[in-house]
Write a protein that holds these residues in place. Structure first.
Motif, PDB file in Angstrom:
ATOM      1  N   GLU A  28      91.317  10.882 -46.280  1.00  0.00           N
ATOM      2  CA  GLU A  28      92.136   9.683 -45.745  1.00  0.00           C
ATOM      3  C   GLU A  28      91.095   8.586 -45.410  1.00  0.00           C
ATOM      4  O   GLU A  28      90.466   8.739 -44.778  1.00  0.00           O
ATOM      5  CB  GLU A  28      92.468  10.513 -44.505  1.00  0.00           C
ATOM      6  N   THR A  29      91.209   7.845 -46.422  1.00  0.00           N
ATOM      7  CA  THR A  29      90.479   6.344 -46.426  1.00  0.00           C
ATOM      8  C   THR A  29      91.530   5.366 -47.118  1.00  0.00           C
ATOM      9  O   THR A  29      92.155   5.561 -47.796  1.00  0.00           O
ATOM     10  CB  THR A  29      89.216   6.584 -46.704  1.00  0.00           C
ATOM     11  N   TRP A  33      89.291  -0.298 -45.606  1.00  0.00           N
ATOM     12  CA  TRP A  33      88.277   0.389 -44.678  1.00  0.00           C
ATOM     13  C   TRP A  33      86.897   0.366 -45.210  1.00  0.00           C
ATOM     14  O   TRP A  33      85.885  -0.036 -44.800  1.00  0.00           O
ATOM     15  CB  TRP A  33      88.725   1.730 -44.187  1.00  0.00           C
ATOM     16  N   ALA A 112      63.287  10.434 -49.939  1.00  0.00           N
ATOM     17  CA  ALA A 112      64.977  10.134 -49.733  1.00  0.00           C
ATOM     18  C   ALA A 112      65.045   8.549 -50.208  1.00  0.00           C
ATOM     19  O   ALA A 112      64.262   8.178 -51.111  1.00  0.00           O
ATOM     20  CB  ALA A 112      65.293  10.280 -48.315  1.00  0.00           C
ATOM     21  N   CYS A 113      65.600   7.949 -49.502  1.00  0.00           N
ATOM     22  CA  CYS A 113      66.339   6.803 -49.901  1.00  0.00           C
ATOM     23  C   CYS A 113      64.984   5.741 -49.690  1.00  0.00           C
ATOM     24  O   CYS A 113      64.948   4.614 -50.604  1.00  0.00           O
ATOM     25  CB  CYS A 113      67.394   5.972 -49.182  1.00  0.00           C
ATOM     26  N   GLY A 153      83.025  10.674 -44.255  1.00  0.00           N
ATOM     27  CA  GLY A 153      82.166   9.894 -43.807  1.00  0.00           C
ATOM     28  C   GLY A 153      80.946   9.980 -44.601  1.00  0.00           C
ATOM     29  O   GLY A 153      80.080   8.973 -44.396  1.00  0.00           O
ATOM     30  N   ILE A 156      82.209   8.287 -49.519  1.00  0.00           N
ATOM     31  CA  ILE A 156      82.628   6.975 -49.812  1.00  0.00           C
ATOM     32  C   ILE A 156      81.017   6.148 -50.060  1.00  0.00           C
ATOM     33  O   ILE A 156      81.303   5.088 -50.660  1.00  0.00           O
ATOM     34  CB  ILE A 156      83.265   6.072 -48.828  1.00  0.00           C
ATOM     35  N   LEU A 157      79.988   6.617 -49.623  1.00  0.00           N
ATOM     36  CA  LEU A 157      78.914   5.780 -49.699  1.00  0.00           C
ATOM     37  C   LEU A 157      77.919   6.093 -50.886  1.00  0.00           C
ATOM     38  O   LEU A 157      77.181   4.896 -51.267  1.00  0.00           O
ATOM     39  CB  LEU A 157      77.767   6.259 -48.518  1.00  0.00           C
ATOM     40  N   PHE A 158      77.864   7.404 -51.579  1.00  0.00           N
ATOM     41  CA  PHE A 158      76.673   7.338 -52.663  1.00  0.00           C
ATOM     42  C   PHE A 158      77.052   7.331 -53.938  1.00  0.00           C
ATOM     43  O   PHE A 158      78.419   7.697 -54.214  1.00  0.00           O
ATOM     44  CB  PHE A 158      76.162   8.842 -52.152  1.00  0.00           C
ATOM     45  N   ASN A 223      76.610   7.240 -37.548  1.00  0.00           N
ATOM     46  CA  ASN A 223      76.419   6.052 -36.411  1.00  0.00           C
ATOM     47  C   ASN A 223      74.949   6.118 -36.136  1.00  0.00           C
ATOM     48  O   ASN A 223      74.107   5.062 -35.668  1.00  0.00           O
ATOM     49  CB  ASN A 223      77.286   6.412 -35.218  1.00  0.00           C
ATOM     50  N   VAL A 225      72.381   7.100 -37.937  1.00  0.00           N
ATOM     51  CA  VAL A 225      71.661   6.292 -39.092  1.00  0.00           C
ATOM     52  C   VAL A 225      71.811   4.932 -39.191  1.00  0.00           C
ATOM     53  O   VAL A 225      70.789   4.035 -39.366  1.00  0.00           O
ATOM     54  CB  VAL A 225      71.885   7.149 -40.333  1.00  0.00           C
ATOM     55  N   ALA A 259      72.401   0.306 -48.803  1.00  0.00           N
ATOM     56  CA  ALA A 259      73.292   1.419 -48.055  1.00  0.00           C
ATOM     57  C   ALA A 259      74.533   0.858 -47.415  1.00  0.00           C
ATOM     58  O   ALA A 259      75.699   1.621 -47.551  1.00  0.00           O
ATOM     59  CB  ALA A 259      72.468   1.991 -46.953  1.00  0.00           C
ATOM     60  N   ASN A 287      75.374   3.680 -52.684  1.00  0.00           N
ATOM     61  CA  ASN A 287      73.778   3.782 -52.285  1.00  0.00           C
ATOM     62  C   ASN A 287      73.436   5.004 -53.298  1.00  0.00           C
ATOM     63  O   ASN A 287      73.789   6.111 -53.261  1.00  0.00           O
ATOM     64  CB  ASN A 287      73.883   4.265 -50.799  1.00  0.00           C
ATOM     65  N   PHE A 317      65.122   2.357 -46.084  1.00  0.00           N
ATOM     66  CA  PHE A 317      65.001   3.344 -45.129  1.00  0.00           C
ATOM     67  C   PHE A 317      65.705   4.600 -45.565  1.00  0.00           C
ATOM     68  O   PHE A 317      66.648   4.537 -46.490  1.00  0.00           O
ATOM     69  CB  PHE A 317      65.850   2.795 -43.998  1.00  0.00           C
ATOM     70  N   ALA A 319      66.539   9.378 -45.180  1.00  0.00           N
ATOM     71  CA  ALA A 319      66.396  10.638 -44.388  1.00  0.00           C
ATOM     72  C   ALA A 319      64.754  10.641 -43.998  1.00  0.00           C
ATOM     73  O   ALA A 319      64.097  10.101 -44.709  1.00  0.00           O
ATOM     74  CB  ALA A 319      66.836  11.597 -45.436  1.00  0.00           C
TER      75      ALA A 319
HETATM   76  N1  ACO Z   1      87.692   5.903 -44.094  1.00  0.00           N
HETATM   77  C1  ACO Z   1      88.450   5.678 -42.921  1.00  0.00           C
HETATM   78  N2  ACO Z   1      88.198   5.868 -41.593  1.00  0.00           N
HETATM   79  C2  ACO Z   1      87.018   6.345 -41.334  1.00  0.00           C
HETATM   80  C3  ACO Z   1      86.205   6.740 -42.658  1.00  0.00           C
HETATM   81  C4  ACO Z   1      86.433   6.507 -44.007  1.00  0.00           C
HETATM   82  N3  ACO Z   1      85.608   6.647 -44.966  1.00  0.00           N
HETATM   83  N4  ACO Z   1      84.959   7.328 -42.000  1.00  0.00           N
HETATM   84  C5  ACO Z   1      84.976   7.326 -40.702  1.00  0.00           C
HETATM   85  N5  ACO Z   1      86.224   6.693 -40.352  1.00  0.00           N
HETATM   86  C6  ACO Z   1      87.062   6.519 -39.157  1.00  0.00           C
HETATM   87  C7  ACO Z   1      86.086   7.260 -38.044  1.00  0.00           C
HETATM   88  O1  ACO Z   1      86.551   8.797 -37.949  1.00  0.00           O
HETATM   89  C8  ACO Z   1      86.428   6.417 -36.791  1.00  0.00           C
HETATM   90  O2  ACO Z   1      87.750   6.539 -36.279  1.00  0.00           O
HETATM   91  P1  ACO Z   1      88.091   6.732 -34.918  1.00  0.00           P
HETATM   92  O3  ACO Z   1      87.722   5.545 -34.387  1.00  0.00           O
HETATM   93  O4  ACO Z   1      89.495   7.118 -34.616  1.00  0.00           O
HETATM   94  O5  ACO Z   1      87.280   7.766 -34.181  1.00  0.00           O
HETATM   95  C9  ACO Z   1      86.344   5.066 -37.244  1.00  0.00           C
HETATM   96  O6  ACO Z   1      86.560   5.015 -38.683  1.00  0.00           O
HETATM   97  C10 ACO Z   1      84.969   4.504 -36.937  1.00  0.00           C
HETATM   98  O7  ACO Z   1      84.074   5.392 -37.605  1.00  0.00           O
HETATM   99  P2  ACO Z   1      82.485   5.028 -37.392  1.00  0.00           P
HETATM  100  O8  ACO Z   1      81.571   6.089 -38.082  1.00  0.00           O
HETATM  101  O9  ACO Z   1      82.060   4.421 -36.094  1.00  0.00           O
HETATM  102  O10 ACO Z   1      82.505   3.795 -38.349  1.00  0.00           O
HETATM  103  P3  ACO Z   1      81.052   2.916 -38.873  1.00  0.00           P
HETATM  104  O11 ACO Z   1      81.628   1.393 -38.599  1.00  0.00           O
HETATM  105  O12 ACO Z   1      79.864   3.422 -37.936  1.00  0.00           O
HETATM  106  O13 ACO Z   1      81.083   3.140 -40.237  1.00  0.00           O
HETATM  107  C11 ACO Z   1      79.300   4.581 -41.676  1.00  0.00           C
HETATM  108  C12 ACO Z   1      80.502   4.414 -40.550  1.00  0.00           C
HETATM  109  C13 ACO Z   1      79.784   3.522 -42.702  1.00  0.00           C
HETATM  110  C14 ACO Z   1      78.984   5.842 -42.318  1.00  0.00           C
HETATM  111  C15 ACO Z   1      78.234   3.914 -41.180  1.00  0.00           C
HETATM  112  O14 ACO Z   1      77.983   4.448 -39.877  1.00  0.00           O
HETATM  113  C16 ACO Z   1      77.029   3.765 -42.045  1.00  0.00           C
HETATM  114  O15 ACO Z   1      76.877   3.218 -43.054  1.00  0.00           O
HETATM  115  N6  ACO Z   1      75.923   4.514 -41.633  1.00  0.00           N
HETATM  116  C17 ACO Z   1      74.784   4.481 -42.311  1.00  0.00           C
HETATM  117  C18 ACO Z   1      74.683   5.608 -43.199  1.00  0.00           C
HETATM  118  C19 ACO Z   1      73.698   5.453 -44.252  1.00  0.00           C
HETATM  119  O16 ACO Z   1      73.233   4.479 -44.775  1.00  0.00           O
HETATM  120  N7  ACO Z   1      73.325   6.554 -44.836  1.00  0.00           N
HETATM  121  C20 ACO Z   1      72.498   6.688 -45.755  1.00  0.00           C
HETATM  122  C21 ACO Z   1      70.938   6.621 -45.617  1.00  0.00           C
HETATM  123  S1  ACO Z   1      70.062   6.618 -46.851  1.00  0.00           S
HETATM  124  C22 ACO Z   1      69.420   8.306 -47.388  1.00  0.00           C
HETATM  125  O17 ACO Z   1      68.390   8.588 -46.945  1.00  0.00           O
HETATM  126  C23 ACO Z   1      70.444   9.144 -48.076  1.00  0.00           C
END
Ligand code: ACO
Length: 344
Positions: A28-29, A33, A112-113, A153, A156-158, A223, A225, A259, A287, A317, A319
């Motif tokens: 669901e994305t 978004w 990690a990253c 969550g 979508i990122l990696f 959030n 991270v 990231a 990422n 940055f 894990a």
């Molecule tokens: N598609 C649609 N909606 C989504 C998605 C998605 N893929 N993911 C979350 N949402 C929803 C959530 O459920 C939430 O809904 P709600 O308001 O009804 O509860 C809303 O979107 C907002 O969610 P948040 O988690 O607050 O969104 P945020 O703007 O923080 O973005 C993200 C999330 C992209 C994961 C962000 O927090 C981020 O980039 N964090 C860093 C992650 C990162 O960099 N990790 C890798 C580190 S490197 C390593 O070592 C591996």
């Protein structure tokens, strides 16, 4: 003390592309978004043949070719990865054989990253202390093998890939000028993968024995991270600039871990750099963990936009939670038998 100049670079990404439209069919994305929250449009997925060793080999061969050295001249291989192909030997040792770098010491490094920037610090210090002359530093990860593609969550990122550089000893005022490394294990629970092995088929069965073969997936508190990374990217980048004896105005390029575009923009703002001085490719690759900074570096070098004497800030940055930054002065005029490679 001698300096460690970057004289070669290379990168590899798998062929298979996973777009945001593809992900719309899986969780669901929406493309809207993902693009607005992260900047990512598509990423590459490792095929079965794209092992950490195979990807590392492709990126490393390019880097060695650009540097114009014989693999037998390499003194040390440091391979940053959290997705090694085996528990043992290290993927770096396997890479050594693939490359024919038979004189080299070789080991893997896990941060990690942040891994590539950590590995750059390790490799450059072996040169600065006079122990080695030629070091291959590689960053490779296949994190999508550990992604739960029902978890919007994280899925979508990696993406997957590899990047590599050759460091060589130079007497000139160029190369790696400073390193900052950091870790705060109190944040470990915000980003982790239980178990270990790049085929994703292992996990602890609860009694400490490795018996059950089952999938193990990345778990992330996005959030937490995000908050951590926005703070630490800017802080550690500025620390590296200060340690290099430079001022913010001396910085020409930011080469950040890819990231999230919002995290990158926050770091660029702290460094007072406009967007056209920040290397961004997460729209195409997402990422790629330890591969992200060296892939950016290879692209930037090939673009011809890095000119001799320019000061680059590398920052990542991941894990741990962990972080790392480095200031690099581009150019290799002082490397024996080397010209400058900044024009691609
Ligand atoms: N598609 C649609 N909606 C989504 C998605 C998605 N893929 N993911 C979350 N949402 C929803 C959530 O459920 C939430 O809904 P709600 O308001 O009804 O509860 C809303 O979107 C907002 O969610 P948040 O988690 O607050 O969104 P945020 O703007 O923080 O973005 C993200 C999330 C992209 C994961 C962000 O927090 C981020 O980039 N964090 C860093 C992650 C990162 O960099 N990790 C890798 C580190 S490197 C390593 O070592 C591996």
């Amino acid at each position: 003390m001698r300096n460690a100049a970057i004289t070669g670079w290379g990168m590899y990404v798998p062929d298979q592309v996973l777009t945001n439209a593809d992900l719309e069919q899986m969780v669901e994305t929406s493309d809207e978004w993902i693009v607005s929250r992260t900047g990512i449009r598509e990423r590459r997925l490792a095929a079965e043949a794209d092992t950490t060793l195979a990807m590392s080999t492709r990126a490393s061969r390019q880097a060695i070719e650009v540097a114009g050295i014989d693999p037998a001249d390499i003194d040390l291989i440091v391979l940053a990865t959290v997705t090694p192909d085996k528990f043992m030997p290290s993927t770096a040792s396997l890479l050594q054989t693939e490359l024919g770098a038979h004189r080299a010491a070789a080991f893997d490094l896990a941060a990690a990253c942040s891994g590539f920037v950590y590995a750059l610090a390790v490799g450059s210090q072996f040169i600065q202390t006079g122990v080695y002359r030629n070091v291959l530093v590689v960053g490779t990860d296949a994190l999508t093998r550990f992604i739960d593609f029902t978890d919007r969550g994280t899925c979508i990122l990696f993406g997957d890939g590899s990047g590599a550089v050759v460091l060589q000893a130079t007497d000139a005022d160029e190369g790696v000028l400073s390193n900052v490394l950091g870790s705060d294990g109190r944040g470990a629970q915000h980003l982790y993968i239980d178990g270990f092995a790049s085929n994703g088929l292992f996990s602890d069965n609860g009694n400490g024995h490795i018996e059950d073969l089952q999938r193990t997936y990345m778990k992330m508190n996005g959030n937490e991270v995000f908050r951590f990374s926005v703070r630490v990217m800017g802080e550690t980048a500025i620390e590296a600039v200060n340690k290099a004896g430079l001022r913010l105005g001396d910085i020409d390029w930011l080469i950040p871990h890819q990231a999230n575009l919002r995290i990158i923009d926050a770091a660029a703002k702290r460094l007072d750099l406009p967007r056209d001085r920040v290397w961004v490719n997460l729209d195409r690759y997402g990422n790629t963990s330890a591969a992200s900074v060296p892939i950016c570096l290879a692209e930037a070098a090939d673009s011809g936009k890095l000119q001799q004497g320019m000061n680059l800030v590398l920052v990542a940055f991941g894990a741990g939670l962990s972080w790392a930054s480095s200031v690099v002065r581009w150019g290799a005029t002082g490397v024996r038998g080397k010209g400058f490679h900044g024009d691609g």
